[in-house]
Structure formats: structure tokens, C-alpha cells
Design an enzyme around this catalytic site. Structure first.
Site, PDB file in Angstrom:
ATOM      1  N   HIS A 218      82.744  -4.084  65.729  1.00 17.76           N
ATOM      2  CA  HIS A 218      83.489  -3.308  64.714  1.00 17.76           C
ATOM      3  C   HIS A 218      82.816  -3.354  63.350  1.00 17.76           C
ATOM      4  O   HIS A 218      83.329  -2.805  62.382  1.00 17.76           O
ATOM      5  CB  HIS A 218      84.921  -3.837  64.595  1.00 17.76           C
ATOM      6  CG  HIS A 218      85.737  -3.612  65.842  1.00 17.76           C
ATOM      7  ND1 HIS A 218      85.876  -2.362  66.414  1.00 17.76           N
ATOM      8  CD2 HIS A 218      86.439  -4.463  66.627  1.00 17.76           C
ATOM      9  CE1 HIS A 218      86.634  -2.466  67.506  1.00 17.76           C
ATOM     10  NE2 HIS A 218      86.983  -3.734  67.664  1.00 17.76           N
TER      11      HIS A 218
ATOM     12  N   ASP B 110      84.040  -2.535  75.899  1.00 21.97           N
ATOM     13  CA  ASP B 110      85.204  -3.199  75.312  1.00 21.97           C
ATOM     14  C   ASP B 110      86.340  -2.171  75.275  1.00 21.97           C
ATOM     15  O   ASP B 110      86.102  -0.973  75.198  1.00 21.97           O
ATOM     16  CB  ASP B 110      84.832  -3.644  73.893  1.00 21.97           C
ATOM     17  CG  ASP B 110      85.873  -4.519  73.225  1.00 21.97           C
ATOM     18  OD1 ASP B 110      85.661  -5.740  73.165  1.00 21.97           O
ATOM     19  OD2 ASP B 110      86.909  -3.979  72.757  1.00 21.97           O
TER      20      ASP B 110
END
Lengths: 554, 443
Positions: B108, B147
Site C-alpha cells: 500500500h 493479496d
């Protein structure tokens, strides 16, 4: 006046020393009779005439178990496994047969699938026929919960009263594969070891000696003959080399131990006075074990290694065919090369020259040719040793680290010198110093260094705790002890005191002084469920590191 | 023998908070499982010890503002450095694939970094990939992010880079952090279609995942012809994950790994630390090592209802069509400081959920037919109101774009308080603060 006796049974020679108040009082060396180690040990004792002195302790470093494993002279053991799910057993090489049983635990030792009693009945039917069945039971995660191993053991013991049964959970370090194989080896070597122990004891008794007998372990520590697990006595030779160097150097030094034997050279590492312990268990033959050992390398090259000329290429063989030519043997060896170059002075120079010349064509036997050949032999030997030293130093650098702190404080830079012992040590000192760009130091009692290491070794032991306060269970890896935790769910000092008390209590029974116990880092993992802390998993340890009881005075 | 490397760095002394999902306990049970199974003893397996990345490698890829020294980076630098230990082993041909089982995660974390978001501060894979390009001459890389969360940081780092294919398959952003990763995000003006997003409905399991891999992801990867494939191996698609709502199993993850055949897998998220991680980590690793993972079975059974079969195939076909039909619509903008050429303008707002603040960012990308195009980003931390600029001269930049980068740097050295010049072409990084160059190597 009381004396410490140290005996190291090597592949070629057995060394013995008597030490009094850190002074070497007497020493001796005899050839090892591979087929009768007991007699070799007793002969070594008689050589030093032990009945004349008051002996306070006897320490033996023996290849008994090592040889039994490597020569495949172990009785058959029935290995019963509770592998549960996960990796296929066949993914790893199993050097022995095993039988798979139902029953599964998870990583915290919680039951997933129960064992199948029907299987156990069939098992008894099959084992009934053997007189004295040897049975090793090992379950995945049994080091977290020994319930299935215990249940099966008590069932089998009842049905087969003559069976010898060993449990994997009693060697409770993580790694199901290694734990299973170590349990197997320990049980398999037990009969031979006990027989050896009782014969040794009576041989010593008849010499009117009542000193306690201690056995050297792979991790450089000793334990009483009656307390040691046989499998822990493997690879005590290289450990003795490291301890021998330790007993003959300053306490805070960092150095590489190089002990040159007849056919092998043992190499170890001492960091600021502490021997490096291998991050993994020892490998012996095709068995991977969880036996704690010093980080050592054994290089198949020594003073008596046979020098060969194959297709005009010089080679050092991995074997020995008797002593060096210059001291009456039949083959050219590195010892002859060192003698020819006058780097050592034992043996006949003329014979050394003769042996080396025999490797060269008749037209090329000028002094210059022989000199070049001798130098090449030394270079090859030094290079092999040098490579192994570099590998070992790399192993130290590559030690795993699992915490930020450990990674950021991984290793300080240490300056190493090389502590050399063994036959021919003085001869290669300069060449090795050049190769490694380090200073070399010769050990004073080079020829009996291993026996000194054995005599001066201190006991070692460790207690590694794994406590799950939520499940209310604790386990001590090294002893296999598992019990109920009735203390706090989030303990702090309480748990450290708990382990300390336990370790002190057990150390006493092993002849270990409480003051030598050291506390390891304790790690506290909060157990969180739905954002609430419900308990802790705590890992910590107490240990007695390897070391020597004093420094030898010249 | 085909060697598989593993670096295991569980950061047992690091957490984002006592009961935070990203806490000390996260890889504890994974350690118990993998070490108890003895996977390190597999003859083809080599364990590596962790490493520490340096700030140069970080700043060549990510602009950590206002300076890296203002952040607590220790654990993150080890996660990056440990992953890079494997990429170096791969380049040295010591291993043919490997798994970096490391904390903290990184996907992220984007091109500009003001803090921690989605548990990430530094992007492990992105830094590793650019290191491979700058040090080992690797040209084309595919990153497949499995993910459950959109790999928005990785996408952001490579959004304008035509030589890095970023594919993220995830639970859609309407129902899960970070709320992005829809089909309209397909790359910048010089890298259109090098970003692929496959947002899935909650409830998809092994069947749907494998179907999407076979029918969309793998064909796209083979068309791209990467030199190296990296898998951002988050494990939160598992049916027990507490933060997401998918239905994959450990064996499903093994199969995913088998199909992707990554050169390197890097652990990302996954917060079912007992029910999923010990098993998925095993399955992924066994698949990489070429071992049978069919025996890796979780103690629990899925209870969520699964979306699969015809329903899923129809859904995915619609999504793919939407993806394929999209055409970009670029906004061009002129600014006095922009060198010659056409500059595409983009705006972005980034929320740092860990530290609870926003970043606003303006981007200018030089349209270029010859290279990835020089990029300018002007960013502001809306909590501290600090501003900073990033100028990036891309790998394989053309002469004109390179010059444009230097001209922009000359201007922003004075115009902004902080400027980072990422000269990927020349493998140089320069950070200026108030007109003075800051060394990246002081502690």
C-alpha cells in the site's frame, strides 16, 4: 592433590592427559583400536598410571556412538509417527522405515483429530512376535503436547511389557523430522552405550578409582555418564579440539581453531571467548538430528593424507595409508612435504625427498622440481583448510535473526587469529597465515590438545521454555517436561522466576553449579482474539554455555 | 537442483500496536508450523538471513518525505532488505525461486510516502524490482498481487512505467480498504494497459481465483513477456480472514503459486494468523519448492457462501469486457515551469489510515513515444501542510525526457522546500531540503 583425567578417542590416535591445578602433569598417546574402544580407553588410563594419583574426575570423549551410526551397527527400531496433515513425509529423505498412525495436533498442541485405537491393536499384534521390541514414538507438535505419544506409550507398555519405548517429546526442540530421527538414534544406540558405560565403570573400579565419569558432548559440554543421552556424545572430537584451544588461550580472544589430525583437520570458531554453536542440529551420516553441536568443519585432509599424482595432476587423497614416508611409512604425505621444505624437523629429510621424488618422472627430479612439488602439496592443503575457515565464518555471518534488534546488532566485527594444533601445525603456520591474512598461534600442548579440552570441559545444559498461558501449558524443550501453568495469564517476572527455580533445581542433579546459569532473552507475545488480549505465549531460556574450568599454565 | 530460497523475518519485536493486526504474534504460528515440518531441511531449500536495505535503494523508487530520517523505518528497511537478499540470490543463480516471508508488508506504500498506510511504509516489491533493473539489467517485470486488498501502492509506483506490468486481483474497493483498484485504472499516458485491476465480489474462492488466473492474468503475463515475475503473496483471501470476505483455501494458494510460477513471492497481508497463515505459507512455499502441498489442510472448514460456477464466469466476462473497452481521456496542462512537450495532468488524494491524515498530489507526466516519460509530482501533507516535489527520470529515458528532468529539478530546488530527483536512468538519487542537498547516508 587431585587430578583431572581427560581422554579423547580419535580416529587414529587416542590422547590422554592428567591435569593438576591447571598444569599438565602427565600426557600420553596410543593408537586407537577401532574395534575395541573400551580397551583403548583403559590402555590410555594405564599409560598415565592413574591408580597412583587421586583422580577427582574422568572425562571421556568417545567415537562409540558416532562409529555405530556411521558404520550402520545399530539395532532395528520401530519408528511410529503421528504426522497429521501438512508436508508429505516423502518430501524429506527418511534413512529408516517408519509407520504412520492417525492423530493430529496443531501448532499450539491443540487436538485436531484423535488417534485410532484400532490401529494400535493391530500394531500390538505385529510387534508381539519380537522379544524385546525397540519402539520410538514421535508426533508432529508433540513438543507442544505429548498427549498422543504418552497415551500410545502407556498402551504399548501394558501390552508389550518387554518393549523399550522412547518418545519424541522428550527431545522437544521444534522440527518433527529431526526430532523423530534423533529419537530413533538415541534409542538405537542406548544398548551399546549402556554396555560400554558399565564396562568402563567396572574397569575404572578395578583400578581403585572412584572418580565420577563424565562424557563430552557435541556442544562442548560434559554430563555425567549416567545422565547423558547417548546420541549427544556424537562429534565430541571436534568439540574437544575447540575446548583444548579454549583452555590454552586468553578468555576474551576471538580465533579460528585449526586442529590438524592424521586424516582430518577440525576447524572451529571462538568469538570473544565463546565457541560458536551451530544454529542447526548435527548431521550424522544420512541422519539430520537436533543434537546441539558446536559449529565446526571437518576437512578430509591431514598430515598423513596420501599424496597422489594422477595424469600429471597432484592430488591429496581423503584417506591415510599408515604414517608418513619420512617416519617409516609407505606413501608420500603432506608431512613429507613439510619435512622436505624444513618447515618441520621430525622424520628423515632424505626419506621425505625420496617419497616426493617418486611422484615425479625420472627426468624431472632436480631439487628445484622437488621443491616446487612440496610447495604445491602445502598450498593444496592450506587452501582446503582456508576454504573451510571461510565457510565457517560465513555460517556465523548467516545466522538467522528474527527480531529487528537482532538484525540491527547482528555481529560486531571481530579480529580473528588462528590457533593451530596437531601434527605439522608449525609447518603450515606461515602458509596459512598468508592465505588467511591473519596471525597464527601454536598451541603449547599441540599433540594432546583434545584430551586437555575434554579434561577441562564444563557441563552444559539449557532449559528453553515455551509457555502458553491461555491454554495453561508450559514445556521445556530439552528435557521434554510438559506441565500445567497455574500462574497469571499475563505474567512477567513471575515466569522468569519460575524457569529460574526449575533450572536451578535440575542443574543441581546434573552436577551443574547454579552460578554458571545464564538467563536468555524472554519474548512475550500477547495473544489477541477479537482485539482483546487473552493471554500470552512466552519464550525464554536459561542455559549454561560451553567453557573450560581453567586455563592451562605452562 | 532447482533451489528455493527462503528468508524468514517475522519481526518478533515490532508491532503497530498491542492488539493491532500487524503485531508480534502475526508470524509466530507460521514459524511453529514451517520449522516443525522441517521445510528448511528439504534438500532443495536454502534459508537466508535477513538484510537491511539502504536509503538509496528506497529513494530511487519511493520519495519518503520530508526526509527518510523523519520516519521510523528500521523494521521496514529490514523487510525490504530481506526481500532483496533473495532477489540477489536469484540474480546470482543460487536459487531459481524464493519466498520472502517478511513483516511488515509494503504494497500500500506508493510513489510518495508521508507515513504508514494499510500497515505499509516502504514497498518491498517495488524497491526490489527497481534494484533488479538498476543493478542487474532486468528490463521487464510482472508483479501479480494476490493479496485481497488492491495493491494500490505498487500500482502507484509503476503507474507511468511501461516496463512493469502490475496486476492486482482483489476484493472490490466498494467493500474493502483501500477503496481503489477498479478497471478504469490501467496506467498513465505512456504506460496505458500496463496496470490491470481485477476487482472481485466478496465470496470468491479457489475456483473463481484459478479461473481468473487462467483466463485473464496468465494470458496477459505471457503476452507481456516479463524477464521476472514477482508475486505479492498476501494471504487474506482465505476463508478465515477477519478483515476480508473471500473463500480461498491454503491448497488454493498452493495452486495459485503453481500457476503463476513466480521467481519471487513476497508476503503481504493476511491476518488470520492461526487459521490461515501457517497453512498458506506452507502451501505457497511447498509449491515454490516443487513439493506436494495437497496434504496442507486447515483444521477448519469454510462457512462463508461461495460465488463460483456460471455466476462467477459471467461476472468475470463482463468485467473483462469493461476493462478491454475502456479508453483513456487525458487532461493536458501547461505550467510556466514545464519544459517543452505535452504534459498530462493527474490529481490524487491519498489517505494514510494508520496515522489518520491525507496527502494531496498533483502529477505531470511528459507524453513520450520513446520512453516512460519524465514525471513531476507535487505533494502536500494535509496534516502538517509540508510540501515537496518529486522529479523522476525513468529507466531507459530518452535524451529529451532526461533533460526535462534536470530542468524541472533546477526549478524545484528553489521553488519547493523539499525536492527529490530520482534519476533511474543514471542510477542517482538527490534530495534537497531548502536548497541544500541532504545526504541519504547520515544516521
Amino acid at each position: 592433590m587431585s587430578y583431572k583425567l581427560g581422554i579423547d578417542v580419535g580416529g587414529t590416535f587416542t590422547d590422554a592427559v592428567l591435569i593438576n591445578n591447571n598444569v599438565v602433569h602427565n600426557k600420553g598417546k596410543i593408537p586407537t583400536d577401532k574395534d575395541n574402544l573400551l580397551e583403548t580407553i583403559v590402555n590410555a588410563m594405564d599409560l598415565l598410571d592413574i591408580s597412583k594419583q587421586k583422580i577427582e574426575q574422568i572425562t571421556i570423549s568417545t567415537t562409540l556412538v558416532t562409529n555405530a551410526i556411521l558404520q550402520n551397527r545399530l539395532p532395528e527400531v520401530n519408528l511410529l509417527l503421528f504426522p497429521g496433515s501438512g508436508m508429505k513425509l516423502s518430501s524429506l529423505p527418511w534413512p529408516v522405515n517408519y509407520e504412520v498412525l492417525e492423530g493430529e495436533l496443531d501448532f499450539r498442541g491443540r487436538e485436531v483429530n484423535p488417534p485410532n485405537q484400532q490401529e494400535w491393536k493391530q500394531l500390538v499384534e505385529r510387534l508381539k512376535s519380537s522379544l524385546n521390541p525397540q519402539i520410538a514414538i514421535s508426533g508432529k507438535f508433540s513438543h507442544r503436547n505429548n498427549i498422543y505419544e504418552e497415551q500410545l506409550a502407556s498402551y504399548l507398555q501394558k501390552e508389550l511389557p518387554k518393549a523399550d519405548i522412547a518418545l519424541g517429546s522428550q527431545l522437544g526442540q521444534t522440527n518433527f523430522y529431526r526430532r523423530s530421527l534423533t529419537t530413533y538414534l538415541n534409542l538405537a544406540s542406548q544398548v551399546q552405550f549402556l554396555e560400554f558405560a558399565s564396562q568402563l565403570k567396572s574397569a575404572i573400579d578395578t583400578r581403585k578409582c572412584t572418580a565420577p565419569i563424565r562424557v563430552l558432548k557435541a556442544d562442548g559440554g560434559v554430563l555425567p555418564l549416567s545422565k547423558i543421552r547417548p546420541v549427544e556424545s556424537i562429534y565430541s572430537g571436534p568439540a574437544a579440539s575447540v575446548l583444548g584451544a579454549l583452555a590454552q588461550s586468553s578468555s576474551e580472544d576471538s580465533y579460528v581453531v585449526v586442529d590438524i589430525g592424521g586424516t582430518t583437520t577440525d576447524i572451529g570458531l571462538v568469538l570473544s571467548g565463546s565457541p560458536l554453536i551451530s544454529a542447526q542440529g548435527a548431521k550424522i551420516g544420512s541422519f539430520l538430528t537436533n543434537v546441539r553441536s558446536l559449529a565446526v568443519r571437518s576437512v578430509p585432509v591431514g598430515g598423513d593424507s596420501v599424496v597422489l599424482m594422477e595424469n600429471n595432476k597432484l592430488k591429496l587423497a581423503n584417506y591415510r595409508l599408515g604414517p608418513a614416508f619420512c617416519i617409516g611409512g609407505y606413501n608420500p604425505t603432506p608431512t613429507d612435504a613439510l619435512r622436505y621444505l624444513n618447515l618441520t624437523d621430525y622424520g628423515s629429510h632424505a626419506r621425505a625427498e625420496e617419497s616426493l621424488a617418486s611422484l615425479l618422472p625420472e627426468s624431472k627430479r632436480q631439487p628445484q622440481d622437488i621443491r616446487e612439488l612440496a610447495e604445491e602439496v602445502v598450498r593444496i592443503m592450506v587452501d582446503r583448510i582456508g576454504q573451510a575457515i571461510e565457510e565457517l565464518q560465513q555460517e556465523w555471518q548467516d545466522e538467522p535473526a528474527y527480531k529487528v534488534w537482532e538484525v540491527l546488532h547482528h555481529h560486531e566485527d571481530l579480529e580473528f587469529y588462528i590457533q593451530l594444533s596437531g601434527g605439522g601445525a608449525s609447518g603450515i603456520a606461515n602458509a596459512l597465515a598468508d592465505r588467511m591474512n591473519a596471525r597464527t598461534v601454536l598451541t603449547d600442548f599441540s599433540e594432546v590438545s583434545n584430551a586437555i579440552g575434554a579434561a577441562m570441559a564444563k557441563p552444559t545444559f539449557s532449559w528453553t521454555l515455551n509457555l502458553d498461558t491461555y491454554l495453561g501449558r508450559y514445556r521445556i524443550e530439552e528435557t521434554g517436561e510438559q506441565g500445567k501453568w497455574e500462574g497469571s495469564k499475563k505474567p512477567h517476572r513471575e515466569v522468569e522466576q519460575f524457569l529460574k527455580d526449575l533450572a536451578y533445581r535440575q542443574a543441581e542433579t546434573m552436577g551443574i553449579e547454579g552460578s554458571s546459569l545464564q538467563k536468555d532473552q524472554f519474548d512475550y507475545f500477547p495473544l489477541v482474539e477479537s482485539y482483546n488480549t487473552v493471554g500470552q505465549i512466552i519464550r525464554g531460556g536459561m542455559h549454561v554455555p560451553p567453557g573450560v574450568s581453567g586455563r592451562i599454565v605452562k | 537442483m532447482k533451489k528455493t530460497g527462503i528468508v524468514f523475518f517475522p519481526a518478533f519485536d515490532w508491532s503497530l500496536g498491542e492488539s493491532h493486526p500487524e503485531r508480534e504474534e502475526r508470524l509466530l504460528y507460521t514459524q511453529e508450523q514451517i520449522f516443525e515440518e522441517g521445510i528448511i531441511d528439504l534438500p532443495q531449500v536454502k534459508q537466508y538471513s535477513p538484510g537491511v536495505a539502504n536509503l538509496f535503494d528506497v529513494m530511487l523508487t519511493q520519495a519518503v518525505f520530508p526526509t527518510p530520517h523523519r520516519h521510523k523505518l528500521d523494521a521496514h528497511l529490514i523487510a525490504v532488505g530481506s526481500s532483496m537478499i533473495l532477489s540477489k540470490a536469484l540474480m546470482n543463480k543460487e536459487i531459481s525461486n524464493g519466498f520472502a516471508m517478511v513483516r511488515p508488508p509494503g504494497h500500500h506504500s506508493g510513489a510518495t510516502v508521508w507515513g504508514n498506510r494499510g500497515f505499509c511504509t516502504l514497498n518491498n516489491e517495488a524497491i526490489l524490482v527497481n534494484n533488479l533493473r538498476s543493478q542487474y539489467g532486468i528490463k521487464k517485470v510482472a508483479i501479480i498481487d494476490t493479496d485481497v486488498h488492491h495493491g494500490d501502492g505498487t500500482q502507484d509506483v509503476f503507474y507511468h512505467d511501461p516496463n512493469v506490468l502490475c496486476i492486482s486481483i482483489h476484493q472490490d474497493g466498494r467493500t474493502l480498504f483501500p477503496g481503489t483498484g477498479f478497471t478504469d485504472e490501467q496506467g498513465g499516458p505512456n504506460a496505458w494497459k500496463s496496470t490491470v485491476n481485477i476487482p472481485l465480489l466478496p465470496g470468491v474462492g479457489d475456483e473463481g481465483f484459478l479461473y481468473a488466473l487462467e483466463n485473464w492474468i496468465l494470458p496477459r503475463v505471457s503476452e507481456f513477456k516479463p524477464d521476472i515475475i514477482i508475486n505479492s503473496a498476501g494471504q487474506d483471501n482465505h476463508f478465515t480472514d477477519p478483515l476480508a470476505s473471500m473463500n480461498c483455501t491454503a491448497r488454493g494458494y498452493g495452486k495459485i503459486t503453481d500457476m503463476i510460477k513466480p521467481n519471487l513471492a513476497v508476503l503481504e497481508g493476511g491476518y488470520s494468523i492461526q487459521g490461515a497463515l501457517p497453512y498458506i505459507n506452507m502451501a505457497i512455499f511447498l509449491a515454490l519448492a516443487g513439493e506436494d502441498y495437497s496434504g496442507v489442510i486447515e483444521p477448519h472448514k469454510p462457512t462463508r457462501s461461495e460465488i463460483g460456477g456460471e455466476t462467477f464466469r459471467t461476472f468475470l466476462a463482463g468485467l473483462k469486457q469493461q476493462h478491454d473497452n475502456l479508453r483513456p481521456n487525458w487532461t493536458l496542462r501547461q505550467e510556466p515551469y514545464l519544459p517543452a512537450g505535452e504534459w498530462v495532468y493527474l490529481e490524487k488524494s491519498v489517505f494514510y489510515d494508520t496515522d489518520w491524515f491525507k496527502e494531496n498530489r498533483r502529477e505531470y507526466i511528459r507524453k513520450c513515444d520513446h520512453c516512460g516519460g519524465t514525471v513531476l509530482m507535487i505533494t502536500q501533507n494535509l496534516m502538517t501542510f509540508e510540501k515537496a516535489a518529486l522529479v523522476r527520470i525513468p529507466f531507459q529515458a530518452c535524451d529529451t525526457c532526461e533533460q526535462a528532468g534536470y530542468d524541472l529539478a533546477e526549478h524545484f530546488k528553489k521553488a519547493e522546500k523539499t525536492l527529490l530527483l530520482q534519476n533511474q536512468l543514471r542510477n542517482q538519487v538527490h534530495l534537497w531540503s531548502q536548497g541544500e542537498e541532504v545526504s541519504l547516508f547520515e544516521s
